[in-house]
Design a protein around this motif. Structure first.
Motif, PDB file in Angstrom:
ATOM      1  N   PHE A   1       0.810  -1.215   0.000  1.00  0.00           N
ATOM      2  CA  PHE A   1       0.000   0.000   0.000  1.00  0.00           C
ATOM      3  C   PHE A   1       0.849   1.273   0.000  1.00  0.00           C
ATOM      4  CE2 PHE A   1      -3.227  -3.082   1.339  1.00  0.00           C
ATOM      5  CZ  PHE A   1      -4.219  -2.752   0.427  1.00  0.00           C
TER       6      PHE A   1
ATOM      7  N   VAL B   1       2.133   4.867   5.612  1.00  0.00           N
ATOM      8  CA  VAL B   1       1.192   3.772   5.856  1.00  0.00           C
ATOM      9  C   VAL B   1       1.311   3.313   7.302  1.00  0.00           C
ATOM     10  CG1 VAL B   1       0.488   1.436   5.190  1.00  0.00           C
ATOM     11  CG2 VAL B   1       1.362   3.016   3.452  1.00  0.00           C
TER      12      VAL B   1
ATOM     13  N   VAL C   1       0.021   0.198   9.811  1.00  0.00           N
ATOM     14  CA  VAL C   1      -0.591  -1.129   9.900  1.00  0.00           C
ATOM     15  C   VAL C   1      -0.804  -1.428  11.380  1.00  0.00           C
ATOM     16  CG1 VAL C   1      -0.362  -3.593   9.409  1.00  0.00           C
ATOM     17  CG2 VAL C   1       0.534  -1.910   7.780  1.00  0.00           C
TER      18      VAL C   1
ATOM     19  N   SER D   1      -7.485   4.551  14.399  1.00  0.00           N
ATOM     20  CA  SER D   1      -7.792   3.229  13.839  1.00  0.00           C
ATOM     21  C   SER D   1      -9.272   2.881  13.974  1.00  0.00           C
ATOM     22  CB  SER D   1      -6.967   2.148  14.541  1.00  0.00           C
ATOM     23  OG  SER D   1      -5.607   2.221  14.191  1.00  0.00           O
TER      24      SER D   1
ATOM     25  N   THR E   1     -11.154  -2.815   9.747  1.00  0.00           N
ATOM     26  CA  THR E   1     -11.414  -2.974   8.320  1.00  0.00           C
ATOM     27  C   THR E   1     -11.399  -4.471   7.982  1.00  0.00           C
ATOM     28  OG1 THR E   1      -9.065  -2.792   7.695  1.00  0.00           O
ATOM     29  CG2 THR E   1     -10.359  -0.747   7.768  1.00  0.00           C
TER      30      THR E   1
ATOM     31  N   VAL F   1      -8.141  -0.649   3.636  1.00  0.00           N
ATOM     32  CA  VAL F   1      -7.480   0.606   4.012  1.00  0.00           C
ATOM     33  C   VAL F   1      -8.417   1.806   3.962  1.00  0.00           C
ATOM     34  CG1 VAL F   1      -5.176  -0.153   3.303  1.00  0.00           C
ATOM     35  CG2 VAL F   1      -6.657   0.994   1.645  1.00  0.00           C
TER      36      VAL F   1
ATOM     37  N   LEU G   1      -2.402   6.494   5.187  1.00  0.00           N
ATOM     38  CA  LEU G   1      -3.163   5.274   4.945  1.00  0.00           C
ATOM     39  C   LEU G   1      -3.159   4.402   6.192  1.00  0.00           C
ATOM     40  CD1 LEU G   1      -2.203   6.170   1.944  1.00  0.00           C
ATOM     41  CD2 LEU G   1      -2.758   3.799   1.360  1.00  0.00           C
ATOM     42  N   HIS G   2      -4.310   3.843   6.526  1.00  0.00           N
ATOM     43  CA  HIS G   2      -4.453   2.943   7.673  1.00  0.00           C
ATOM     44  C   HIS G   2      -4.889   1.567   7.178  1.00  0.00           C
ATOM     45  CE1 HIS G   2      -4.631   6.844   9.598  1.00  0.00           C
ATOM     46  NE2 HIS G   2      -4.774   6.325  10.811  1.00  0.00           N
ATOM     47  N   TYR G   3      -4.135   0.545   7.548  1.00  0.00           N
ATOM     48  CA  TYR G   3      -4.511  -0.845   7.281  1.00  0.00           C
ATOM     49  C   TYR G   3      -4.851  -1.468   8.634  1.00  0.00           C
ATOM     50  CZ  TYR G   3      -4.093  -5.742   5.735  1.00  0.00           C
ATOM     51  OH  TYR G   3      -4.328  -7.067   5.446  1.00  0.00           O
ATOM     52  N   CYS G   4      -6.138  -1.781   8.850  1.00  0.00           N
ATOM     53  CA  CYS G   4      -6.609  -2.225  10.174  1.00  0.00           C
ATOM     54  C   CYS G   4      -7.481  -3.469  10.065  1.00  0.00           C
ATOM     55  CB  CYS G   4      -7.386  -1.095  10.862  1.00  0.00           C
ATOM     56  SG  CYS G   4      -6.479   0.449  11.060  1.00  0.00           S
TER      57      CYS G   4
END
Length: 367
Positions: free
Chosen positions: A146, A261, A263, A276, A279, A285, A292-295
Motif C-alpha cells: 500500500f 502507511v 498497519v 484506527s 477494516t 485501508v 493510509l491505515h490498514y486495520c
C-alpha cells in the motif's frame, strides 16, 4: 465429549479451528467431532477429508454449536449469539476488551468462554504466538504494497535501490509480532527502528535481529520523533487481555508524511492508533490526515493453509485435554488454561478484560 467445529462467518475469514489430522486425533481419543460443511474448504480441507478422519459433517450450524465444546477461530458474531447457552464451553480468539457487546452476551447466557489470546504458559502466550508471527510478517508485506502510489501511498520502495535511500520503517512493540515485522522489513532492505519498553527484551532483540534494526526505548517523545520521518509504521503493542494503549494520537498523524502507511496489528484489542477503526480484507485501508491505515482484524486469514495448520498445532493439546478430562481437571493439568478463562457462570474472570470494559471482576475459580 461432543466437540463442534462451526464454519467461520466473519467477513474474509478463511481459517478453520481444526485440521482433519487434528480431528483424527480427537476421534482416536473416543470423542465425537461435528464439523459444519465447508468449514475447512478455504484452508484446503474438503468435507470428505473430515469424514475420512472420523468427523460427522453436517450442513447445520445448529448441530455444530449444540456440542459440549465449540472450538472456533474468531469471536462469535451477533448472528451466532442465538447459539449461546448455559453449559456451553467456547474456545476461540475472543478479544473481549474491544468487544463489550460480546462480553455482555457471554455473561448474560453464562457461557464458559476461554480465549486463546490469554492462555499463558511460563510467561508466553502459546496460542497467540503463531498468529502474531504471521501477522507481523504479513504487516510489512501489506505496508509495502500500500506504499505504492497506486493506492495513495508515498511511492517509496522499502528496500530502495543503489543510490536511493531505503524506506524508514517504525515498529511499535517488540513482542512476537513486532520482532517478526522488524525481521521481514530488514530482510527487504528497509531502515528499521523498533520501539520497546523492556530493557531485557531490547537486549534480546539486538542480539537476534539484523544489524539494520535499531532499538529505541519507547516514550511518547521518541514515538513522535520517529513518526515524522516514517514511511511505514507497524503497531504491534500487546497488553494481554487489555485494550491496546493508544501510542499514536491524531495530532501526531498531522506531522507525518503524506502517503505514509500505518498497519495496526493490535486492532483486535481496539488498536494502538487513535485513528484506527476495524477494516476487512475486502476493504482493507482508509485515509486519515493523509495517512493510509490498514486495520484488518483477521490478518492471518489471508494465508489460511499456514494459519490453520499453525493454530491447530498449538490449540489441539488443550482441546484434547479438555475433552479427555473435562474443564475443571484440564485446568489443573494445564495451568495455562486458567489464564484463558474469561467468563464463567455469568462472571468476568479476567482482570485485564474487566478493567478495560469497566465491569466487575471476580477471581478465577480455578486459580
Amino acid at each position: 465429549m461432543n466437540i463442534g467445529i462451526p464454519l467461520e462467518i466473519k467477513t474474509g475469514e478463511t481459517r478453520v479451528s481444526c485440521t482433519p489430522a487434528g480431528v483424527r486425533h480427537l476421534v482416536a481419543g473416543g470423542h465425537r467431532v461435528v464439523v459444519q460443511s465447508g468449514a475447512g474448504a478455504s484452508s484446503g480441507f474438503s468435507d470428505d477429508k473430515y469424514r475420512r478422519a472420523g468427523a460427522m459433517v453436517t450442513g447445520s450450524a445448529d448441530k455444530a454449536w449444540r456440542c459440549d465444546l465449540v472450538v472456533k477461530v474468531k469471536e462469535p458474531l451477533e448472528e451466532e449469539y442465538r447459539h449461546f447457552r448455559k453449559g456451553l464451553v467456547l474456545f476461540t480468539y475472543l478479544h473481549l476488551a474491544g468487544n463489550p457487546g460480546l462480553a455482555s452476551k457471554l455473561l448474560e447466557t453464562e457461557v464458559t468462554a476461554i480465549a486463546y489470546e490469554t492462555v499463558e504458559e511460563n510467561g508466553r502466550l502459546p496460542l497467540l504466538s503463531p498468529m502474531s508471527e504471521i501477522a507481523g510478517k504479513m504487516s510489512v508485506l501489506m505496508g509495502a504494497y500500500f506504499q505504492s502510489s497506486r493506492f495513495g501511498g508515498g511511492g517509496k520502495l522499502l528496500g530502495g535501490v543503489p543510490g536511493v535511500l531505503p524506506a524508514s520503517v517504525v515498529v511499535l512493540g517488540g513482542g512476537s509480532a513486532g520482532m517478526h515485522a522488524a525481521k521481514v522489513a530488514a530482510g527487504l532492505g528497509a531502515s528499521v527502528t523498533l520501539l520497546e519498553l523492556g530493557q531485557e527484551r531490547m537486549r534480546m532483540l539486538e542480539s537476534s535481529l539484523p544489524a539494520q534494526v535499531r532499538t529505541l526505548y519507547s516514550t511518547a517523545q521518541h514515538v513522535e520523533e520517529q513518526l515524522a520521518t516514517a514511511d511505514l509504521v507497524i503497531g504491534a503493542v500487546l497488553v494481554p487481555g487489555a485494550a491496546a494503549p493508544k501510542l499514536v494520537t491524531r495530532p501526531m498523524l498531522r506531522h507525518m508524511k503524506k502517503g505514509a502507511v500505518l498497519v495496526d496489528i493490535a486492532i483486535d484489542q481496539g488498536g494502538c492508533f487513535e485513528s484506527s477503526r476495524p477494516t476487512t480484507h475486502e476493504d482493507p485501508v482508509f485515509v486519515e490526515e493523509g495517512v493510509l491505515h490498514y486495520c484488518v482484524t483477521n490478518m492471518p486469514a489471508a494465508y489460511p493453509e499456514t494459519s490453520t495448520e499453525a493454530l491447530t498445532g498449538v490449540s489441539l493439546p488443550y482441546v484434547r485435554r479438555m475433552a479427555d478430562l473435562g474443564l475443571e481437571s484440564a485446568m489443573v493439568m494445564m495451568p495455562g488454561l486458567v489464564g484463558g478463562l474469561n467468563t464463567w457462570q455469568g462472571r468476568l474472570t479476567n482482570r485485564a478484560v474487566a478493567e478495560s470494559l469497566s465491569l466487575p471482576f471476580e477471581e478465577n475459580p480455578f486459580a
